[in-house]
Design a protein around this motif. Sequence first.
Motif, short mmCIF file in Angstrom:
data_model
loop_
_atom_site.label_atom_id
_atom_site.label_comp_id
_atom_site.label_asym_id
_atom_site.label_seq_id
_atom_site.Cartn_x
_atom_site.Cartn_y
_atom_site.Cartn_z
N GLY A 4 0.81 -1.22 0.00
CA GLY A 4 0.00 0.00 0.00
C GLY A 4 0.84 1.26 0.00
O GLY A 4 0.54 2.23 -0.72
N ILE A 5 1.92 1.29 0.81
CA ILE A 5 2.78 2.47 0.85
C ILE A 5 3.48 2.68 -0.48
O ILE A 5 3.59 3.81 -0.98
N ALA A 6 3.98 1.58 -1.08
CA ALA A 6 4.65 1.71 -2.38
C ALA A 6 3.68 2.17 -3.46
O ALA A 6 4.03 3.00 -4.31
N LEU A 7 2.44 1.67 -3.43
CA LEU A 7 1.45 2.08 -4.43
C LEU A 7 1.07 3.54 -4.26
O LEU A 7 0.89 4.28 -5.24
N ARG A 8 0.94 3.97 -3.02
CA ARG A 8 0.59 5.37 -2.76
C ARG A 8 1.70 6.31 -3.24
O ARG A 8 1.43 7.34 -3.85
N ARG A 9 2.96 5.94 -2.97
CA ARG A 9 4.06 6.77 -3.43
C ARG A 9 4.14 6.81 -4.95
O ARG A 9 4.47 7.84 -5.55
N ALA A 10 3.85 5.68 -5.58
CA ALA A 10 3.88 5.65 -7.05
C ALA A 10 2.79 6.53 -7.64
O ALA A 10 3.01 7.24 -8.62
N LEU A 11 1.60 6.51 -7.03
CA LEU A 11 0.50 7.32 -7.56
C LEU A 11 0.76 8.81 -7.36
O LEU A 11 0.41 9.63 -8.22
N LEU A 12 1.36 9.16 -6.22
CA LEU A 12 1.55 10.58 -5.93
C LEU A 12 2.81 11.15 -6.55
O LEU A 12 2.83 12.34 -6.90
N GLY A 13 3.86 10.35 -6.66
CA GLY A 13 5.14 10.92 -7.07
C GLY A 13 5.73 10.43 -8.36
O GLY A 13 6.66 11.06 -8.87
N GLU A 14 5.24 9.31 -8.92
CA GLU A 14 5.89 8.74 -10.10
C GLU A 14 5.06 8.82 -11.37
O GLU A 14 5.62 8.81 -12.46
N ILE A 15 3.74 8.92 -11.26
CA ILE A 15 2.89 8.98 -12.46
C ILE A 15 2.87 10.42 -12.98
O ILE A 15 2.64 11.37 -12.22
N GLY A 25 1.70 13.76 -15.01
CA GLY A 25 0.44 14.46 -15.22
C GLY A 25 0.67 15.83 -15.84
O GLY A 25 1.80 16.31 -15.93
N ARG A 26 -0.43 16.48 -16.24
CA ARG A 26 -0.37 17.81 -16.84
C ARG A 26 -1.30 18.72 -16.07
O ARG A 26 -2.42 18.33 -15.75
N LEU A 31 -8.22 26.93 -10.75
CA LEU A 31 -7.34 26.59 -11.86
C LEU A 31 -6.62 25.27 -11.62
O LEU A 31 -6.34 24.51 -12.55
N LYS A 32 -6.29 24.97 -10.35
CA LYS A 32 -5.61 23.71 -10.03
C LYS A 32 -6.50 22.50 -10.26
O LYS A 32 -6.01 21.40 -10.51
N GLU A 33 -7.82 22.67 -10.18
CA GLU A 33 -8.74 21.54 -10.35
C GLU A 33 -9.04 21.23 -11.80
O GLU A 33 -9.74 20.25 -12.09
N ILE A 34 -8.51 21.98 -12.71
CA ILE A 34 -8.75 21.73 -14.14
C ILE A 34 -7.89 20.54 -14.57
O ILE A 34 -6.68 20.52 -14.35
N VAL A 35 -8.51 19.55 -15.20
CA VAL A 35 -7.82 18.35 -15.66
C VAL A 35 -7.53 18.50 -17.15
O VAL A 35 -8.43 18.76 -17.96
N LEU A 36 -6.25 18.31 -17.51
CA LEU A 36 -5.79 18.46 -18.89
C LEU A 36 -5.31 17.12 -19.43
O LEU A 36 -4.92 16.24 -18.68
N ARG A 37 -5.32 17.02 -20.76
CA ARG A 37 -4.85 15.83 -21.44
C ARG A 37 -3.91 16.26 -22.57
O ARG A 37 -4.28 17.07 -23.42
N SER A 38 -2.67 15.70 -22.57
CA SER A 38 -1.70 16.04 -23.59
C SER A 38 -0.63 14.98 -23.63
O SER A 38 -0.32 14.34 -22.62
N LEU A 71 -1.27 31.91 -18.50
CA LEU A 71 -1.09 30.60 -17.86
C LEU A 71 0.08 29.85 -18.49
O LEU A 71 0.41 30.09 -19.66
N GLN A 72 0.65 28.95 -17.70
CA GLN A 72 1.67 28.02 -18.18
C GLN A 72 1.24 26.60 -17.83
O GLN A 72 0.85 26.33 -16.70
N ILE A 73 1.33 25.70 -18.82
CA ILE A 73 0.96 24.29 -18.65
C ILE A 73 2.23 23.45 -18.78
O ILE A 73 3.00 23.62 -19.72
N LYS A 74 2.41 22.55 -17.83
CA LYS A 74 3.62 21.74 -17.80
C LYS A 74 3.28 20.29 -17.52
O LYS A 74 2.36 20.01 -16.74
N ARG A 75 4.04 19.42 -18.16
CA ARG A 75 3.89 17.97 -17.91
C ARG A 75 5.07 17.49 -17.07
O ARG A 75 6.23 17.62 -17.47
N ASP A 76 4.77 16.92 -15.90
CA ASP A 76 5.83 16.48 -14.99
C ASP A 76 5.22 15.50 -13.98
O ASP A 76 4.05 15.11 -14.10
N HIS A 77 6.00 15.11 -12.98
CA HIS A 77 5.52 14.19 -11.95
C HIS A 77 5.97 14.69 -10.58
O HIS A 77 6.99 15.39 -10.47
#
Length: 299
Positions: A180-191, A193-194, A225-232, A283-289
């Motif tokens: 569970g801890i490893a999955l949580r860290r992967a979802l929050l820090g490794e995947i 997003g934009r 603005l932070k709640e806007i979900v983008l796809r790129s 605005l500036q849009i960035k893709r990162d993790h």
Amino acid sequence: MAKAIPKIGSRKKVCIGLRRNARFSLRKSACTITKGVIHVQASFNNTIITITDPQGRVVFWSSAGTCGFKSSRKASPYASQRTAVDAIRTVGLQRAEVMVKGAGSGRDAALRAIAKSGVRLSCIRDVTPMPHNGCRLPKKRRLTQTLQWKCVESRVDSKRLYYGHFILSPLRKGQADTVGIALRRALLGEIEGRCITRAKFGSVPHEYSTIAGIEESVQEILLNLKEIVLRSNLYGVRDASICVKGPRYITAQDIILPPSVEIVDTTQPIANLTEPIDFCIDLQIKRDHGYQTELRKNY
């Protein structure tokens, strides 16, 4: 003349004395050798010294009991010393190897007596067997079990919110926390997003200020603005902007995006203009993790 018949008691004493004398007389005389092996067996009840030739044939043996010691005195250091001296003098050793066995109190005294007797010792070896709790039990057979995912519940609350309930089994005790801890860290820090990482307002001193003609504060506009979900699918930084004139509601549909970026939910509210004013945001849009701490700047 008639002979006197001896008493029964005296006859018994004569027989017992004969038996005791016969016990010592039946013992064979020891051979004399110059080289051999001295075996010291020191137990908690007695000390036995055995002398053999280099081939392993017994030449002479002696114990604390044969030297006249009885009961608990047979295990004393003095009895061991006397036994070792008696055996060496009888055989006449000059060179020998010593094998010590046992953990009795007489082993050290016997070794000291052998060393002081003048015999040249080539080696002293401890052959006491060490217990190891018996033979090792065979290891338990490990049954390899394949982990299986199972979806219990899945639903779509909105275009931005998806809910899923999954079960991973079988797991041993303590493995659930690790996974569970490893999955949580992967979802929050490794995947990756934009999202919108920067917003620049015209003539706004800080993020906690308010703008005349707008119902929301600058802080509330940034949260929307932070709640806007983008796809790129592109990497790097992309520029976007909002330029509208009130009065009207501003939603995510009013954002002017580059061709490679798409908004998932265009109905996401941003602000409410209550007066006829011009409202512009860069605005500036960035893709990162993960999360990154930005330095405070005046925009």
